[in-house]
Design a protein around this motif. Sequence first.
Motif, mmCIF file in Angstrom:
data_model
loop_
_atom_site.group_PDB
_atom_site.id
_atom_site.type_symbol
_atom_site.label_atom_id
_atom_site.label_comp_id
_atom_site.label_asym_id
_atom_site.label_seq_id
_atom_site.Cartn_x
_atom_site.Cartn_y
_atom_site.Cartn_z
ATOM 1 N N ASN A 19 0.827 -1.201 0.000
ATOM 2 C CA ASN A 19 0.000 0.000 0.000
ATOM 3 C C ASN A 19 0.871 1.265 0.000
ATOM 4 N N THR A 20 1.899 1.262 0.839
ATOM 5 C CA THR A 20 2.753 2.447 0.963
ATOM 6 C C THR A 20 3.599 2.672 -0.284
ATOM 7 N N PRO A 125 -9.015 3.946 -1.717
ATOM 8 C CA PRO A 125 -8.696 5.194 -1.015
ATOM 9 C C PRO A 125 -8.155 4.898 0.387
ATOM 10 N N TYR A 126 -8.585 3.780 0.949
ATOM 11 C CA TYR A 126 -7.942 3.226 2.138
ATOM 12 C C TYR A 126 -7.827 1.727 1.931
ATOM 13 N N THR A 127 -6.991 1.077 2.732
ATOM 14 C CA THR A 127 -6.713 -0.347 2.502
ATOM 15 C C THR A 127 -7.415 -1.208 3.545
ATOM 16 N N THR A 128 -8.164 -2.181 3.047
ATOM 17 C CA THR A 128 -8.850 -3.110 3.954
ATOM 18 C C THR A 128 -8.414 -4.535 3.646
ATOM 19 N N MET A 129 -8.499 -5.368 4.669
ATOM 20 C CA MET A 129 -8.181 -6.786 4.470
ATOM 21 C C MET A 129 -9.292 -7.613 5.106
ATOM 22 N N LEU A 144 -6.274 -1.241 7.419
ATOM 23 C CA LEU A 144 -4.817 -1.173 7.570
ATOM 24 C C LEU A 144 -4.394 0.292 7.477
ATOM 25 N N ARG A 145 -3.866 0.846 8.574
ATOM 26 C CA ARG A 145 -3.375 2.224 8.490
ATOM 27 C C ARG A 145 -2.281 2.471 9.526
ATOM 28 N N ASP A 146 -1.414 3.416 9.166
ATOM 29 C CA ASP A 146 -0.306 3.818 10.041
ATOM 30 C C ASP A 146 0.473 2.604 10.561
ATOM 31 N N GLY A 147 0.622 1.605 9.744
ATOM 32 C CA GLY A 147 1.386 0.428 10.161
ATOM 33 C C GLY A 147 0.624 -0.521 11.063
ATOM 34 N N PHE A 148 -0.668 -0.224 11.372
ATOM 35 C CA PHE A 148 -1.453 -1.102 12.240
ATOM 36 C C PHE A 148 -2.637 -1.701 11.484
#
Length: 283
Positions: A19-20, A125-129, A144-148
């Motif tokens: 993602n990043t 626009p944001y990452t989901t799993m 999944l955001r900010d490494g968490f």
Amino acid sequence: MKAMDQIVQTIQQTAHYVNTNLPNHAQSRVSVNASGDKQTDADVWADHLFFDKLSALDAVGSYVSEERDAAIDCGEGYVVTIDPLDGSSNLASNNSVGTIVGVYEAELPATGRELCAAMMVLYGPYTTMTVARDDREIVQEYLLRDGFSERWGEFSLPDDPKVIGLAGKKYARSEGFNELAKELEQHLKPRYGGATVADLAQVLEYGGLFGYPATTEYPDGKLRVYYEAVPLAYLVEEIGGRSTDGTQSLLDVEPDGLHARTPTFLGNEDLIERVEAHMGDGS
Ligand code: F6P
Ligand code: MN
């Protein structure tokens, strides 16, 4: 840590990294892979990343990727099938892409009935799993955001379908299929973007049908049994939806090779029944 937890956590961490770093692959070049599909630099990059991380785990015995000719033996453990970057042709237009994973305890060949977990990651626009496991009651969605990886909710499918995403040019599909599509499109909003994970995510959010039928270009459909159709069918069936290749659940399809393809339909039960009724009469 439990073997399956190791696999889930590794996919989460690698998906964060993908993602990043996807912007570095915005202008990925296109070539053709061994099985005749378009392959971008980004596909190869994502495949190497997931391979490096997954093959290093004690829990993984075999890495089987859409981007490789053959399974890679990694010792004892689960067989992991993967489409590392689903819908990578969407990168050029800055649209969503995904990752799809299946986990088997059995050796391949196997049907989807042998799956013990399936996951999909959506890089939007944001990452989901989304994770379905045979040792868990619910299908869990993570943000999944900010490494968490934050527990985000339970995956579900609304009863009242609203959208439809069907692949294929009309002239390349059968007349019978076009008739069915016309009927369904009277009441369902068209939603097709060209990346299975993203298109399925719309169907799961609003209810409906996703389909990649047989076409003249792809007589068995375009999607791969092991890397796309079966793991996504597992996720959908776990939340009360259904899947079909036209006559049977995708979980019962017996693939005739690692890169076998199948017509793929996923969604609400009544719509899958309409597809099967239509295909059942030979059209
Ligand atoms: O992996 C194959 C894939 O990229 C899928 O993600 C997607 O659903 C499909 O191809 C799109 O195909 P088409 O461009 O024919 O609609
Ligand atoms: Mn794909």
